[in-house]
Write an enzyme that holds these catalytic residues in place. Structure first.
Site, PDB file in Angstrom:
ATOM      1  N   ASP A  21     -18.656 -12.783 -21.978  1.00 53.78           N
ATOM      2  CA  ASP A  21     -19.168 -12.641 -20.610  1.00 53.78           C
ATOM      3  C   ASP A  21     -20.683 -12.851 -20.540  1.00 53.78           C
ATOM      4  O   ASP A  21     -21.170 -13.646 -19.732  1.00 53.78           O
ATOM      5  CB  ASP A  21     -18.838 -11.252 -20.032  1.00 53.78           C
ATOM      6  CG  ASP A  21     -17.346 -10.969 -20.086  1.00 53.78           C
ATOM      7  OD1 ASP A  21     -16.577 -11.932 -20.269  1.00 53.78           O
ATOM      8  OD2 ASP A  21     -16.960  -9.796 -19.968  1.00 53.78           O
ATOM      9  N   CYS A  30       5.294  -6.138   1.572  1.00 53.61           N
ATOM     10  CA  CYS A  30       5.733  -4.740   1.533  1.00 53.61           C
ATOM     11  C   CYS A  30       5.094  -3.963   2.692  1.00 53.61           C
ATOM     12  O   CYS A  30       5.395  -4.220   3.841  1.00 53.61           O
ATOM     13  CB  CYS A  30       5.418  -4.150   0.159  1.00 53.61           C
ATOM     14  SG  CYS A  30       6.343  -2.663  -0.160  1.00 53.61           S
ATOM     15  N   TYR A  31       4.148  -3.047   2.421  1.00 57.57           N
ATOM     16  CA  TYR A  31       3.477  -2.352   3.521  1.00 57.57           C
ATOM     17  C   TYR A  31       2.883  -3.374   4.492  1.00 57.57           C
ATOM     18  O   TYR A  31       2.903  -3.179   5.707  1.00 57.57           O
ATOM     19  CB  TYR A  31       2.369  -1.449   2.976  1.00 57.57           C
ATOM     20  CG  TYR A  31       1.597  -0.739   4.069  1.00 57.57           C
ATOM     21  CD1 TYR A  31       2.039   0.470   4.583  1.00 57.57           C
ATOM     22  CD2 TYR A  31       0.446  -1.304   4.615  1.00 57.57           C
ATOM     23  CE1 TYR A  31       1.352   1.100   5.608  1.00 57.57           C
ATOM     24  CE2 TYR A  31      -0.258  -0.682   5.639  1.00 57.57           C
ATOM     25  CZ  TYR A  31       0.197   0.527   6.133  1.00 57.57           C
ATOM     26  OH  TYR A  31      -0.471   1.149   7.152  1.00 57.57           O
ATOM     27  N   HIS A  48       7.564  -7.586  -3.902  1.00 55.98           N
ATOM     28  CA  HIS A  48       6.251  -7.981  -4.432  1.00 55.98           C
ATOM     29  C   HIS A  48       6.369  -9.304  -5.196  1.00 55.98           C
ATOM     30  O   HIS A  48       6.728  -9.292  -6.372  1.00 55.98           O
ATOM     31  CB  HIS A  48       5.701  -6.881  -5.343  1.00 55.98           C
ATOM     32  CG  HIS A  48       5.253  -5.679  -4.587  1.00 55.98           C
ATOM     33  ND1 HIS A  48       3.980  -5.561  -4.071  1.00 55.98           N
ATOM     34  CD2 HIS A  48       5.918  -4.564  -4.219  1.00 55.98           C
ATOM     35  CE1 HIS A  48       3.866  -4.411  -3.425  1.00 55.98           C
ATOM     36  NE2 HIS A  48       5.034  -3.782  -3.493  1.00 55.98           N
ATOM     37  N   GLY A 100       0.832  -1.202   0.000  1.00 52.77           N
ATOM     38  CA  GLY A 100       0.000   0.000   0.000  1.00 52.77           C
ATOM     39  C   GLY A 100       0.860   1.244   0.000  1.00 52.77           C
ATOM     40  O   GLY A 100       2.054   1.184   0.305  1.00 52.77           O
ATOM     41  N   LYS A 109     -11.399 -12.493 -16.281  1.00 48.33           N
ATOM     42  CA  LYS A 109     -11.749 -12.803 -17.676  1.00 48.33           C
ATOM     43  C   LYS A 109     -11.340 -14.224 -18.089  1.00 48.33           C
ATOM     44  O   LYS A 109     -12.119 -14.955 -18.691  1.00 48.33           O
ATOM     45  CB  LYS A 109     -11.067 -11.779 -18.593  1.00 48.33           C
ATOM     46  CG  LYS A 109     -11.441 -11.898 -20.040  1.00 48.33           C
ATOM     47  CD  LYS A 109     -12.675 -11.099 -20.327  1.00 48.33           C
ATOM     48  CE  LYS A 109     -13.107 -11.196 -21.758  1.00 48.33           C
ATOM     49  NZ  LYS A 109     -14.341 -10.443 -21.974  1.00 48.33           N
ATOM     50  N   GLU A 130       4.078 -11.019  -6.401  1.00 46.97           N
ATOM     51  CA  GLU A 130       2.977 -11.214  -7.345  1.00 46.97           C
ATOM     52  C   GLU A 130       3.281 -10.666  -8.738  1.00 46.97           C
ATOM     53  O   GLU A 130       2.559 -10.966  -9.684  1.00 46.97           O
ATOM     54  CB  GLU A 130       1.681 -10.583  -6.811  1.00 46.97           C
ATOM     55  CG  GLU A 130       1.710  -9.094  -6.544  1.00 46.97           C
ATOM     56  CD  GLU A 130       2.329  -8.746  -5.200  1.00 46.97           C
ATOM     57  OE1 GLU A 130       2.964  -9.616  -4.587  1.00 46.97           O
ATOM     58  OE2 GLU A 130       2.200  -7.584  -4.781  1.00 46.97           O
TER      59      GLU A 130
END
Ligand code: XMP
Length: 517
Positions: free
Chosen positions: A231, A84-85, A174, A57, A373, A176
């Site tokens: 969708d 991180c944060y 990070h 964050g 998606k 990710e």
């Protein structure tokens, strides 16, 4: 409520929180992102997570009023990973120390080295130091009691920390993002340590979703606006499985569809699924009102307004309709409750039949609101939709109108449809369709001189567009070979009467947009 093992991501506002969810879903782990403001002890008890992740964050834990999770999160007895944060707030709450500045900020690529072998980093360090992506100003300077540093980087002595007894872990980087190439492995280790068995599969999702739809809708009728896109099609097929003929689909054909599109969509729904379907042929209405209009925004507004009118006209004929089905996806849901944005921008409002639910007093059913998606595509496969349908490139609500700059005429639309069909056929023949996010032809509002055989031509010019993208927000033009482009141009000019010049659009987004209007 879902019966799967659940992981909770507490969002402190990182730009990349969604990617944490992506990495976990790829591991068949069900997770939800919730902004920290919503996460109370009551919420935690109801959610009953099997593990918790604190996201990164933009705030500093040193600021008064810095965002934090409820204290009791550490008493749940479930594994926690702070990123991180998230690592810093964990340290701060457990009485370690976080400091800012003094040249220890790190932004960008860094390399971490192992200090202690831990299960969290299994599969790391085989080839020496691991590349990671750092983005922090503050840093941990003293560990809480019971924690140790298990990996370090030159500017982050506490790059990875852990307290195995408490099952609390923290990373300064990070894992990710793509720039941490082995990051997925770290998440895999974390969820394995937390006891997740990977029970989030599309088969299970399908069953859950059907049960949920039945409970939500009861005996009422549901209507669904079909665009022919993935969708809304997947949403319709799923709801049909749940409630059968109490679902009616309305497919609005505004006369701005691609070649054979209406035929294909209607056939797929009528023949394969036997879903009650209204094929609303409203080409006259739309093309009539668009006649003579040149301004892109005016055209879009006309289409949006007419779409709602037409949908309402047909929906009014369905007695007892109480629900409107929409193919809202998870990224839209996250955006509307995001840390920083609050209830925010309306995304594709006309496409999602915006404005209609309130006007008609309809309640919403959104069976895809937990999916990304690519997960919708996986669900579509699970439901047996034809692969050619699932893999289709996105097509915008306003259709060919925004690929026809300037005035829209039936003659131009016909030329455009033919050229587009040749171009897509070329792409398929060369096996490139699935590598490309979206490809189409735009017909330009200009005619140019050419020579064919012994004669002079004075016909339209067109532009080919093809882009790669992850989400449509940014895009690069696709690097076709000159051979492909030459062959395609020749085919279009030979096969499509009305076009005598073909150009290739090599603008990325930004600064361009994908569509021409
Ligand atoms: P742009 O042109 O904004 O397009 O770069 C990004 C993506 O969004 C699609 N698009 C739309 N989709 N209604 C839609 O449903 C719209 O009004 C609309 N405008 C653009 C576009 O095709 C691309 O995939």
């Amino acid at each position: 409520m879902s019966i799967h093992q659940r992981l909770l991501i507490i969002d402190f506002g990182s730009q990349v929180t969604q990617l944490i969810a992506r990495r976990l879903r790829e591991l068949n782990v069900y997770c939800e992102i919730h902004p920290y403001q919503n996460v109370t002890m009551q919420f935690l008890r109801n959610f009953a997570p099997k593990a918790v992740i604190f996201s990164g964050g933009p705030a500093s834990v040193l600021d008064p009023g810095a965002p934090r999770p409820p204290e009791g999160v550490f008493d749940l007895g479930v594994p926690i990973l702070g990123i991180c944060y998230g690592q810093q707030i964990m340290v701060e709450m457990l009485e370690g120390k976080v400091e800012s500045g003094h040249g220890t900020a790190e932004f960008g690529r860094a390399y971490v080295s192992a200090r202690t072998a831990v299960a969290l980093l299994e599969g790391w360090f085989h080839a020496g130091d691991e590349q990671v992506w750092m983005s922090h100003g503050d840093h941990v300077s003293k560990l809480p009691v019971g924690f140790e540093a298990v990996a370090t980087s030159p500017n982050a002595p506490f790059a990875v920390i852990g307290n195995p007894k408490m099952q609390c872990w923290g990373v300064q980087f990070h894992p990710e993002v793509h720039h941490t190439p082995n990051g997925a492995r770290l998440y895999q280790n974390f969820v394995r340590m937390a006891g997740f068995t990977g029970d989030w599969t599309m088969g299970a999702y399908r069953e859950d979703a059907i049960a949920k739809i039945r409970a939500e809708v009861g005996d009422a009728q549901v209507i669904c606006g079909l665009s022919g896109g993935v969708d809304s099609s997947v949403a319709a097929v799923l709801i049909h499985e749940a409630i059968g003929d109490r679902l009616t689909c309305v497919f609005v054909d505004h006369g701005l569809l691609r070649q054979d599109e209406a035929k294909e969509v209607v056939a797929m729904f009528r023949d394969n699924y036997n879903i009650p379907l209204i094929h609303a042929d409203e080409a006259e209405l739309f093309l009539g009102e668009l006649d003579g209009q040149r301004d892109p925004e005016t055209k879009r507004k006309i289409i949006g307004r007419l779409f709602i009118d037409v949908f309402q006209k047909y929906a009014d004929r369905i007695e007892g309709a109480e629900f409107l089905a929409q193919g809202t996806l998870y990224p839209d849901v996250i955006e509307s409750v995001s840390f920083s944005g609050g209830p925010s921008v309306t995304i594709k409002s006309h496409h999602n039949v915006g404005g209609l639910p309130e006007k008609m007093g309809l309640k919403l059913v959104e069976p895809l609101r937990e999916l990304f998606k690519d997960e919708v595509r996986a669900l579509g496969r699970e439901l047996g939709l034809p692969p050619s349908f699932i893999g289709r490139h996105p097509f915008p609500g306003p259709g060919l109108a925004i690929r026809c700059p300037g005035e829209i005429t039936r003659a131009k639309l016909e030329i455009l449809r033919k050229a587009d069909a040749v171009y897509i056929d070329q792409i398929r023949r060369h096996g490139l369709y699935d590598e490309i996010w979206q490809a189409f032809v735009a017909i330009l509002p200009v005619r140019t001189v050419g020579v064919m055989g012994d004669g002079r031509t004075y016909d339209y010019a067109c532009a080919l567009r093809a882009v790669t993208s992850v989400d449509g927000m940014t895009a690069d033009y696709y690097p076709f070979s000159h051979e492909f482009l030459g062959e395609t141009a020749t085919r279009i000019i030979n096969e499509v009467k009305g076009i005598n010049r073909v150009t290739y659009d090599i603008t990325s987004k930004p600064p361009g947009t994908i569509e021409w209007e």
